[in-house]
Design a protein around this motif. Structure first.
Motif, mmCIF file in Angstrom:
data_model
loop_
_atom_site.group_PDB
_atom_site.id
_atom_site.type_symbol
_atom_site.label_atom_id
_atom_site.label_comp_id
_atom_site.label_asym_id
_atom_site.label_seq_id
_atom_site.Cartn_x
_atom_site.Cartn_y
_atom_site.Cartn_z
ATOM 1 N N PHE A 1 8.975 2.338 -3.048
ATOM 2 C CA PHE A 1 9.236 3.030 -4.305
ATOM 3 C C PHE A 1 8.229 4.145 -4.531
ATOM 4 O O PHE A 1 7.131 4.166 -3.974
ATOM 5 C CB PHE A 1 9.191 2.036 -5.474
ATOM 6 C CG PHE A 1 7.907 1.275 -5.606
ATOM 7 C CD1 PHE A 1 6.887 1.726 -6.440
ATOM 8 C CD2 PHE A 1 7.705 0.100 -4.888
ATOM 9 C CE1 PHE A 1 5.703 1.029 -6.559
ATOM 10 C CE2 PHE A 1 6.510 -0.612 -5.008
ATOM 11 C CZ PHE A 1 5.504 -0.142 -5.843
ATOM 12 N N GLU A 2 8.655 5.073 -5.361
ATOM 13 C CA GLU A 2 7.840 6.218 -5.743
ATOM 14 C C GLU A 2 7.125 5.916 -7.055
ATOM 15 O O GLU A 2 7.701 5.310 -7.956
ATOM 16 C CB GLU A 2 8.761 7.429 -5.906
ATOM 17 C CG GLU A 2 8.101 8.703 -6.361
ATOM 18 C CD GLU A 2 9.117 9.818 -6.574
ATOM 19 O OE1 GLU A 2 8.697 10.907 -7.018
ATOM 20 O OE2 GLU A 2 10.315 9.601 -6.303
ATOM 21 N N ALA A 3 5.872 6.342 -7.155
ATOM 22 C CA ALA A 3 5.101 6.126 -8.376
ATOM 23 C C ALA A 3 3.961 7.140 -8.428
ATOM 24 O O ALA A 3 3.575 7.709 -7.398
ATOM 25 C CB ALA A 3 4.550 4.704 -8.442
ATOM 26 N N PRO A 4 3.405 7.376 -9.605
ATOM 27 C CA PRO A 4 2.255 8.281 -9.713
ATOM 28 C C PRO A 4 1.056 7.780 -8.905
ATOM 29 O O PRO A 4 0.967 6.612 -8.552
ATOM 30 C CB PRO A 4 1.951 8.279 -11.218
ATOM 31 C CG PRO A 4 3.248 7.911 -11.865
ATOM 32 C CD PRO A 4 3.896 6.939 -10.920
ATOM 33 N N LYS A 5 0.119 8.682 -8.670
ATOM 34 C CA LYS A 5 -1.040 8.354 -7.834
ATOM 35 C C LYS A 5 -1.945 7.303 -8.451
ATOM 36 O O LYS A 5 -2.726 6.663 -7.738
ATOM 37 C CB LYS A 5 -1.850 9.622 -7.545
ATOM 38 C CG LYS A 5 -1.145 10.585 -6.599
ATOM 39 C CD LYS A 5 -2.024 11.775 -6.276
ATOM 40 C CE LYS A 5 -1.322 12.693 -5.273
ATOM 41 N NZ LYS A 5 -2.149 13.880 -4.915
ATOM 42 N N GLY B 1 0.818 -1.206 0.000
ATOM 43 C CA GLY B 1 0.000 0.000 0.000
ATOM 44 C C GLY B 1 0.843 1.243 0.000
ATOM 45 O O GLY B 1 2.053 1.213 -0.265
ATOM 46 N N GLN B 2 0.229 2.373 0.336
ATOM 47 C CA GLN B 2 0.931 3.648 0.391
ATOM 48 C C GLN B 2 1.632 3.813 1.733
ATOM 49 O O GLN B 2 1.160 3.326 2.764
ATOM 50 C CB GLN B 2 -0.041 4.806 0.192
ATOM 51 C CG GLN B 2 -0.515 5.002 -1.231
ATOM 52 C CD GLN B 2 -1.301 6.293 -1.404
ATOM 53 O OE1 GLN B 2 -1.244 7.189 -0.546
ATOM 54 N NE2 GLN B 2 -2.041 6.400 -2.496
ATOM 55 N N ALA C 1 3.085 -10.181 -11.723
ATOM 56 C CA ALA C 1 2.818 -8.753 -11.545
ATOM 57 C C ALA C 1 2.523 -8.405 -10.087
ATOM 58 O O ALA C 1 1.747 -9.095 -9.418
ATOM 59 C CB ALA C 1 1.651 -8.332 -12.428
ATOM 60 N N LEU C 2 3.146 -7.322 -9.604
ATOM 61 C CA LEU C 2 2.792 -6.738 -8.314
ATOM 62 C C LEU C 2 1.824 -5.573 -8.514
ATOM 63 O O LEU C 2 0.920 -5.355 -7.721
ATOM 64 C CB LEU C 2 4.042 -6.232 -7.590
ATOM 65 C CG LEU C 2 5.025 -7.269 -7.057
ATOM 66 C CD1 LEU C 2 6.191 -6.585 -6.381
ATOM 67 C CD2 LEU C 2 4.347 -8.240 -6.093
ATOM 68 N N GLY C 3 2.062 -4.791 -9.576
ATOM 69 C CA GLY C 3 1.210 -3.647 -9.838
ATOM 70 C C GLY C 3 1.604 -2.963 -11.120
ATOM 71 O O GLY C 3 2.605 -3.282 -11.753
ATOM 72 N N SER C 4 0.786 -1.985 -11.525
ATOM 73 C CA SER C 4 1.053 -1.273 -12.772
ATOM 74 C C SER C 4 0.370 0.067 -12.756
ATOM 75 O O SER C 4 -0.472 0.370 -11.886
ATOM 76 C CB SER C 4 0.575 -2.096 -13.979
ATOM 77 O OG SER C 4 -0.828 -2.288 -13.896
ATOM 78 N N ASN D 1 3.400 12.505 -7.110
ATOM 79 C CA ASN D 1 3.732 11.109 -6.849
ATOM 80 C C ASN D 1 3.465 10.730 -5.399
ATOM 81 O O ASN D 1 3.381 11.587 -4.518
ATOM 82 C CB ASN D 1 5.199 10.830 -7.180
ATOM 83 C CG ASN D 1 5.423 10.625 -8.664
ATOM 84 O OD1 ASN D 1 4.500 10.741 -9.459
ATOM 85 N ND2 ASN D 1 6.651 10.322 -9.041
ATOM 86 N N GLU D 2 3.373 9.442 -5.157
ATOM 87 C CA GLU D 2 3.227 8.904 -3.808
ATOM 88 C C GLU D 2 4.319 7.861 -3.564
ATOM 89 O O GLU D 2 4.960 7.380 -4.506
ATOM 90 C CB GLU D 2 1.848 8.247 -3.627
ATOM 91 C CG GLU D 2 0.672 9.191 -3.779
ATOM 92 C CD GLU D 2 0.516 10.153 -2.609
ATOM 93 O OE1 GLU D 2 1.180 9.933 -1.574
ATOM 94 O OE2 GLU D 2 -0.270 11.104 -2.730
ATOM 95 N N LEU D 3 4.515 7.510 -2.292
ATOM 96 C CA LEU D 3 5.470 6.475 -1.910
ATOM 97 C C LEU D 3 4.704 5.205 -1.569
ATOM 98 O O LEU D 3 3.748 5.250 -0.782
ATOM 99 C CB LEU D 3 6.308 6.938 -0.711
ATOM 100 C CG LEU D 3 7.722 6.368 -0.575
ATOM 101 C CD1 LEU D 3 8.576 6.702 -1.787
ATOM 102 C CD2 LEU D 3 8.390 6.907 0.693
ATOM 103 N N TYR D 4 5.105 4.079 -2.165
ATOM 104 C CA TYR D 4 4.422 2.802 -1.973
ATOM 105 C C TYR D 4 5.373 1.774 -1.357
ATOM 106 O O TYR D 4 6.595 1.925 -1.430
ATOM 107 C CB TYR D 4 3.894 2.271 -3.309
ATOM 108 C CG TYR D 4 2.868 3.168 -3.964
ATOM 109 C CD1 TYR D 4 1.514 2.970 -3.754
ATOM 110 C CD2 TYR D 4 3.269 4.210 -4.800
ATOM 111 C CE1 TYR D 4 0.564 3.795 -4.359
ATOM 112 C CE2 TYR D 4 2.329 5.039 -5.404
ATOM 113 C CZ TYR D 4 0.987 4.834 -5.180
ATOM 114 O OH TYR D 4 0.052 5.651 -5.763
ATOM 115 N N HIS D 5 4.786 0.726 -0.785
ATOM 116 C CA HIS D 5 5.608 -0.332 -0.195
ATOM 117 C C HIS D 5 4.969 -1.687 -0.453
ATOM 118 O O HIS D 5 3.748 -1.797 -0.672
ATOM 119 C CB HIS D 5 5.778 -0.120 1.308
ATOM 120 C CG HIS D 5 4.529 -0.416 2.099
ATOM 121 N ND1 HIS D 5 4.287 -1.630 2.699
ATOM 122 C CD2 HIS D 5 3.435 0.350 2.360
ATOM 123 C CE1 HIS D 5 3.116 -1.613 3.306
ATOM 124 N NE2 HIS D 5 2.574 -0.426 3.117
#
Length: 365
Positions: free
Chosen positions: A340-344, A151-152, A361-364, A202-206
């Motif tokens: 990691f950092e990624a767009p919202k 999540g974030q 896949a973890l996410g996209s 951007n947001e930070l995810y884990h």
């Protein structure tokens, strides 16, 4: 007069209780009790019963740390390196396969006699077709394992399991000078989390992935081709407590207590880090491009760290890594944490507790 004389000696001469023996016996007994409690919690979860979070007190954590897990892990590592006689290999490995349900049809070499010792068997290579790499998604799994949480990142706190958090700054460890890292150019007055986010919006995810002994222990790099540049390498000395989900639910900031290797860099969306967390019997973490890395050293200072920057006058980009490229390995399970950092609009394609294989896949975006 016919009775034989018994020669006695003071009890202190026959058996002396040393502090080390008391700590080992007490700590070991308590660790066994915790294992039993973890088993009961797993049974409740399988029935769909939600288990309330009950964190360990300071004295319980201190008692657990009294167990010489670093010494035991080094002993286990040496035992794994002992070459087994050819006639003994198949019975030993077959017992392990039966216990953990290992699928040897996925192994590059299926012949059990090929593996000279337990360490080679644990780190067996897989057939290329056994773990196809997903090309449709931007972030894939770096290993086989179980998803503990994702999540974030919020308020500089990261969830290791539901309801139990740890400090982002403590986990990633001391930072080198910000001018050496182009992903750390936020104003110094901002929070640690804000300094990691380099692009507006951007947001930070884990994502936390637990590797059980059944899981293949190779760590792969998980982004699109030539999108990840490793810039910073940090090894933090610490404990080697178990990281199974039951203990992660019990000890707050467990991952900050344990020894770990932090790899930091950037991808096209900004900051990215992959951290390999050590655990009981998993004190050896290997990174392929750094042959000088030695974890679980007999002589260490708690909380000490070794850091190294790959950025120099001759190398402005660091070490480029490609999607699916092998990065390193554990000797037996443990945990990988991605931050990691990624767009919202980044979305995870996961469920907590699900099994995952590396390359999936973890996410996209």
């Amino acid at each position: 007069t016919d009775r034989k004389k018994l020669h006695t000696a003071p009890v202190g001469r026959v058996f002396r209780l040393r502090p080390f023996h008391v700590l080992v016996a007490t700590g070991g007994g308590y660790a066994g009790y915790r294992k039993y409690e973890d088993y009961k919690l797993e049974q409740l979860e399988r029935r769909g019963i939600e288990v309330p979070v009950k964190l360990a007190s300071e004295w319980e954590v201190a008692l657990y740390k009294s167990v010489p897990t670093r010494l035991l892990s080094r002993a286990w590592g040496r035992l794994n390196q002992v070459e087994l006689p050819t006639w003994l290999r198949k019975p030993v490995y077959s017992l392990y396969i039966w216990t953990f349900g290992v699928n040897m049809k996925e192994a590059a070499v299926e012949d059990l006699h090929h593996y000279r010792n337990l360490s080679e068997f644990f780190r067996r290579k897989l057939k290329p077709q056994a773990r196809p790499v997903c090309c449709l998604h931007s972030v894939i799994s770096p290993s086989d394992g179980k998803i503990l949480n994702f999540g974030q990142v919020k308020n500089c706190e990261v969830e290791q399991v539901k309801g139990v958090t740890y400090s982002l700054e403590s986990f990633l460890g001391p930072r080198i000078a910000t001018e050496e890292l182009h992903f750390s150019q936020a104003p110094p007055g901002n929070s640690f989390q804000q300094q990691l986010v380099t692009k507006e919006g951007n947001e930070l995810y884990h994502c936390v992935i637990y590797l059980a002994p059944i899981d293949n222990d190779g760590i792969t790099i998980l982004l699109q081709t030539r999108e990840l540049n490793l810039e910073y390498f940090l090894t933090v000395a610490g404990s080697l407590m178990s990281v199974n989900p039951g203990v992660a639910r019990w000890i707050k900031e467990l991952f900050c207590h344990n020894e770990r290797v932090v790899l930091t860099g950037d991808w096209k969306h900004g900051f990215f880090s992959l951290t390999a967390v050590g655990a009981t019997n998993v004190g050896s973490i290997r990174i392929y491009f750094d042959q000088d890395l030695h974890t679980n050293s007999p002589c260490y200072s708690k909380g000490s760290y070794n850091d190294f920057s790959f950025i120099s006058n001759n190398n402005k980009e660091g070490i480029p890594m490609r999607k699916g490229e092998h990065l390193g390995e554990f000797n037996l399970g443990s945990t990988i944490v991605l931050i990691f950092e990624a767009p919202k609009d980044f979305k995870f394609h996961l469920k907590a507790g699900q099994k995952i294989r590396f390359g999936e896949a973890l996410g996209s975006l």
